[in-house]
Design a protein around this motif. Structure first.
Motif, PDB file in Angstrom:
ATOM      1  N   LYS A  58       0.583  16.782  10.053  1.00  0.00           N
ATOM      2  CA  LYS A  58      -0.544  15.849  10.045  1.00  0.00           C
ATOM      3  C   LYS A  58      -0.059  14.426  10.273  1.00  0.00           C
ATOM      4  O   LYS A  58       1.118  14.117  10.121  1.00  0.00           O
ATOM      5  N   GLN A  59      -1.004  13.555  10.644  1.00  0.00           N
ATOM      6  CA  GLN A  59      -0.666  12.157  10.842  1.00  0.00           C
ATOM      7  C   GLN A  59      -0.565  11.434   9.508  1.00  0.00           C
ATOM      8  O   GLN A  59      -1.161  11.852   8.498  1.00  0.00           O
ATOM      9  N   ARG A  60       0.194  10.351   9.513  1.00  0.00           N
ATOM     10  CA  ARG A  60       0.286   9.527   8.315  1.00  0.00           C
ATOM     11  C   ARG A  60      -1.082   8.892   8.051  1.00  0.00           C
ATOM     12  O   ARG A  60      -1.739   8.406   8.969  1.00  0.00           O
ATOM     13  N   GLU A  61      -1.498   8.899   6.778  1.00  0.00           N
ATOM     14  CA  GLU A  61      -2.804   8.364   6.426  1.00  0.00           C
ATOM     15  C   GLU A  61      -2.701   7.411   5.243  1.00  0.00           C
ATOM     16  O   GLU A  61      -1.816   7.528   4.405  1.00  0.00           O
ATOM     17  N   LEU A  62      -3.647   6.486   5.208  1.00  0.00           N
ATOM     18  CA  LEU A  62      -3.721   5.552   4.089  1.00  0.00           C
ATOM     19  C   LEU A  62      -4.157   6.286   2.830  1.00  0.00           C
ATOM     20  O   LEU A  62      -5.114   7.054   2.844  1.00  0.00           O
ATOM     21  N   VAL A  63      -3.458   6.011   1.739  1.00  0.00           N
ATOM     22  CA  VAL A  63      -3.865   6.523   0.429  1.00  0.00           C
ATOM     23  C   VAL A  63      -4.563   5.419  -0.360  1.00  0.00           C
ATOM     24  O   VAL A  63      -5.681   5.587  -0.839  1.00  0.00           O
ATOM     25  N   ALA A  64      -3.891   4.281  -0.489  1.00  0.00           N
ATOM     26  CA  ALA A  64      -4.450   3.158  -1.234  1.00  0.00           C
ATOM     27  C   ALA A  64      -3.748   1.890  -0.798  1.00  0.00           C
ATOM     28  O   ALA A  64      -2.582   1.916  -0.398  1.00  0.00           O
ATOM     29  N   ARG A  65      -4.477   0.784  -0.913  1.00  0.00           N
ATOM     30  CA  ARG A  65      -3.936  -0.489  -0.458  1.00  0.00           C
ATOM     31  C   ARG A  65      -4.418  -1.577  -1.398  1.00  0.00           C
ATOM     32  O   ARG A  65      -5.561  -1.532  -1.883  1.00  0.00           O
ATOM     33  N   ILE A  66      -3.543  -2.555  -1.664  1.00  0.00           N
ATOM     34  CA  ILE A  66      -3.919  -3.656  -2.533  1.00  0.00           C
ATOM     35  C   ILE A  66      -3.426  -4.951  -1.915  1.00  0.00           C
ATOM     36  O   ILE A  66      -2.232  -5.177  -1.769  1.00  0.00           O
ATOM     37  N   PRO A  67      -4.341  -5.831  -1.518  1.00  0.00           N
ATOM     38  CA  PRO A  67      -3.957  -7.128  -0.982  1.00  0.00           C
ATOM     39  C   PRO A  67      -3.425  -8.023  -2.102  1.00  0.00           C
ATOM     40  O   PRO A  67      -3.226  -7.573  -3.217  1.00  0.00           O
ATOM     41  N   SER A  68      -3.240  -9.266  -1.814  1.00  0.00           N
ATOM     42  CA  SER A  68      -2.652 -10.159  -2.808  1.00  0.00           C
ATOM     43  C   SER A  68      -3.609 -10.457  -3.953  1.00  0.00           C
ATOM     44  O   SER A  68      -3.186 -10.826  -5.034  1.00  0.00           O
ATOM     45  N   GLY A  69      -4.892 -10.250  -3.749  1.00  0.00           N
ATOM     46  CA  GLY A  69      -5.859 -10.465  -4.819  1.00  0.00           C
ATOM     47  C   GLY A  69      -6.052  -9.222  -5.653  1.00  0.00           C
ATOM     48  O   GLY A  69      -5.149  -8.408  -5.786  1.00  0.00           O
ATOM     49  N   ASP A  70      -7.241  -9.071  -6.209  1.00  0.00           N
ATOM     50  CA  ASP A  70      -7.520  -7.950  -7.095  1.00  0.00           C
ATOM     51  C   ASP A  70      -8.239  -6.799  -6.395  1.00  0.00           C
ATOM     52  O   ASP A  70      -8.446  -5.754  -6.990  1.00  0.00           O
ATOM     53  N   SER A  71      -8.628  -6.983  -5.153  1.00  0.00           N
ATOM     54  CA  SER A  71      -9.381  -5.917  -4.495  1.00  0.00           C
ATOM     55  C   SER A  71      -8.455  -4.764  -4.126  1.00  0.00           C
ATOM     56  O   SER A  71      -7.254  -4.953  -3.926  1.00  0.00           O
ATOM     57  N   THR A  72      -9.013  -3.576  -4.063  1.00  0.00           N
ATOM     58  CA  THR A  72      -8.250  -2.382  -3.709  1.00  0.00           C
ATOM     59  C   THR A  72      -9.053  -1.542  -2.730  1.00  0.00           C
ATOM     60  O   THR A  72     -10.285  -1.621  -2.678  1.00  0.00           O
ATOM     61  N   VAL A  73      -8.334  -0.733  -1.975  1.00  0.00           N
ATOM     62  CA  VAL A  73      -8.950   0.188  -1.029  1.00  0.00           C
ATOM     63  C   VAL A  73      -8.344   1.561  -1.262  1.00  0.00           C
ATOM     64  O   VAL A  73      -7.130   1.685  -1.408  1.00  0.00           O
ATOM     65  N   TYR A  74      -9.191   2.582  -1.312  1.00  0.00           N
ATOM     66  CA  TYR A  74      -8.723   3.951  -1.529  1.00  0.00           C
ATOM     67  C   TYR A  74      -9.289   4.885  -0.465  1.00  0.00           C
ATOM     68  O   TYR A  74     -10.420   4.711  -0.004  1.00  0.00           O
ATOM     69  N   ALA A  75      -8.497   5.878  -0.114  1.00  0.00           N
ATOM     70  CA  ALA A  75      -9.022   6.960   0.701  1.00  0.00           C
ATOM     71  C   ALA A  75     -10.058   7.720  -0.128  1.00  0.00           C
ATOM     72  O   ALA A  75      -9.910   7.852  -1.357  1.00  0.00           O
ATOM     73  N   ASP A  76     -11.095   8.218   0.524  1.00  0.00           N
ATOM     74  CA  ASP A  76     -12.149   8.942  -0.198  1.00  0.00           C
ATOM     75  C   ASP A  76     -11.567  10.123  -0.979  1.00  0.00           C
ATOM     76  O   ASP A  76     -12.048  10.447  -2.068  1.00  0.00           O
ATOM     77  N   SER A  77     -10.543  10.741  -0.443  1.00  0.00           N
ATOM     78  CA  SER A  77      -9.984  11.949  -1.058  1.00  0.00           C
ATOM     79  C   SER A  77      -9.273  11.688  -2.378  1.00  0.00           C
ATOM     80  O   SER A  77      -9.019  12.627  -3.132  1.00  0.00           O
ATOM     81  N   VAL A  78      -8.954  10.433  -2.676  1.00  0.00           N
ATOM     82  CA  VAL A  78      -8.214  10.133  -3.904  1.00  0.00           C
ATOM     83  C   VAL A  78      -9.005   9.246  -4.862  1.00  0.00           C
ATOM     84  O   VAL A  78      -8.530   8.969  -5.980  1.00  0.00           O
ATOM     85  N   GLY A 125       0.813  -1.206   0.000  1.00  0.00           N
ATOM     86  CA  GLY A 125       0.000   0.000   0.000  1.00  0.00           C
ATOM     87  C   GLY A 125       0.843   1.251   0.000  1.00  0.00           C
ATOM     88  O   GLY A 125       2.069   1.208   0.102  1.00  0.00           O
ATOM     89  N   TRP A 126       0.144   2.362  -0.152  1.00  0.00           N
ATOM     90  CA  TRP A 126       0.763   3.683  -0.109  1.00  0.00           C
ATOM     91  C   TRP A 126       0.087   4.508   0.986  1.00  0.00           C
ATOM     92  O   TRP A 126      -1.143   4.519   1.107  1.00  0.00           O
ATOM     93  N   TYR A 127       0.917   5.191   1.753  1.00  0.00           N
ATOM     94  CA  TYR A 127       0.459   6.109   2.782  1.00  0.00           C
ATOM     95  C   TYR A 127       1.122   7.457   2.523  1.00  0.00           C
ATOM     96  O   TYR A 127       2.104   7.540   1.788  1.00  0.00           O
ATOM     97  N   ARG A 128       0.583   8.500   3.124  1.00  0.00           N
ATOM     98  CA  ARG A 128       1.212   9.805   2.970  1.00  0.00           C
ATOM     99  C   ARG A 128       1.130  10.571   4.272  1.00  0.00           C
ATOM    100  O   ARG A 128       0.239  10.344   5.100  1.00  0.00           O
ATOM    101  N   GLN A 129       2.068  11.499   4.420  1.00  0.00           N
ATOM    102  CA  GLN A 129       2.098  12.338   5.606  1.00  0.00           C
ATOM    103  C   GLN A 129       2.449  13.760   5.199  1.00  0.00           C
ATOM    104  O   GLN A 129       3.538  14.018   4.678  1.00  0.00           O
ATOM    105  N   ALA A 130       1.502  14.653   5.425  1.00  0.00           N
ATOM    106  CA  ALA A 130       1.710  16.072   5.160  1.00  0.00           C
ATOM    107  C   ALA A 130       2.265  16.734   6.423  1.00  0.00           C
ATOM    108  O   ALA A 130       2.076  16.225   7.534  1.00  0.00           O
ATOM    109  N   PRO A 131       2.929  17.877   6.278  1.00  0.00           N
ATOM    110  CA  PRO A 131       3.489  18.559   7.447  1.00  0.00           C
ATOM    111  C   PRO A 131       2.421  18.844   8.502  1.00  0.00           C
ATOM    112  O   PRO A 131       1.351  19.370   8.195  1.00  0.00           O
TER     113      PRO A 131
END
Length: 121
Positions: free
Chosen positions: A43-63, A35-41
């Motif tokens: 602010k706390q680190r937040e999830l951007v997107a995540r992909i398990p071993s299958g085809d499913s994906t998870v995205y932050a609402d903002s992206v 997955g990818w996370y991000r941290q702005a000055p």
């Protein structure tokens, strides 16, 4: 040892695109999720997107609708295509891997060193 190395960050104008890459190397038996996370000055680190071993994906609402995560299991790599970038996307982006180092080991969380993404005119 396991290492995650990111690349692809930089400076881009609003509305532009960037593609981040992350490759895992070292003693790896299986990567269960990446997955990818991000941290702005300030602010706390937040999830951007995540992909398990299958085809499913998870995205932050903002992206959602702007970013696309994908992975290449043969290369132990994960990518983040970022389109229609906004100034609020400015942050350090970190790659994360949930990795087993052997068949008998538990899964550990590994992080890359981070890559700066700056969206500004």
């Amino acid at each position: 040892q396991v290492q995650l190395v990111e690349s692809g960050g930089g400076l881009v104008e609003p509305g532009g695109s960037l593609r981040l890459s992350c490759a895992a190397s070292g003693s790896i038996f299986r990567i269960n999720a990446m997955g990818w996370y991000r941290q702005a000055p300030g602010k706390q680190r937040e999830l951007v997107a995540r992909i398990p071993s299958g085809d499913s994906t998870v995205y932050a609402d903002s992206v959602k609708g702007r970013f696309t995560i994908s992975r290449d299991n043969a290369k132990n790599a994960v990518y983040l295509q970022m389109n229609s970038l906004k100034p609020e996307d400015t942050a350090v982006y970190y790659c994360n891997g949930q990795i087993q180092r052997s068949m008998m080991s538990v899964t550990f969380s590994y992080w890359g060193q981070g890559t700066q993404v700056t969206v500004s005119s």
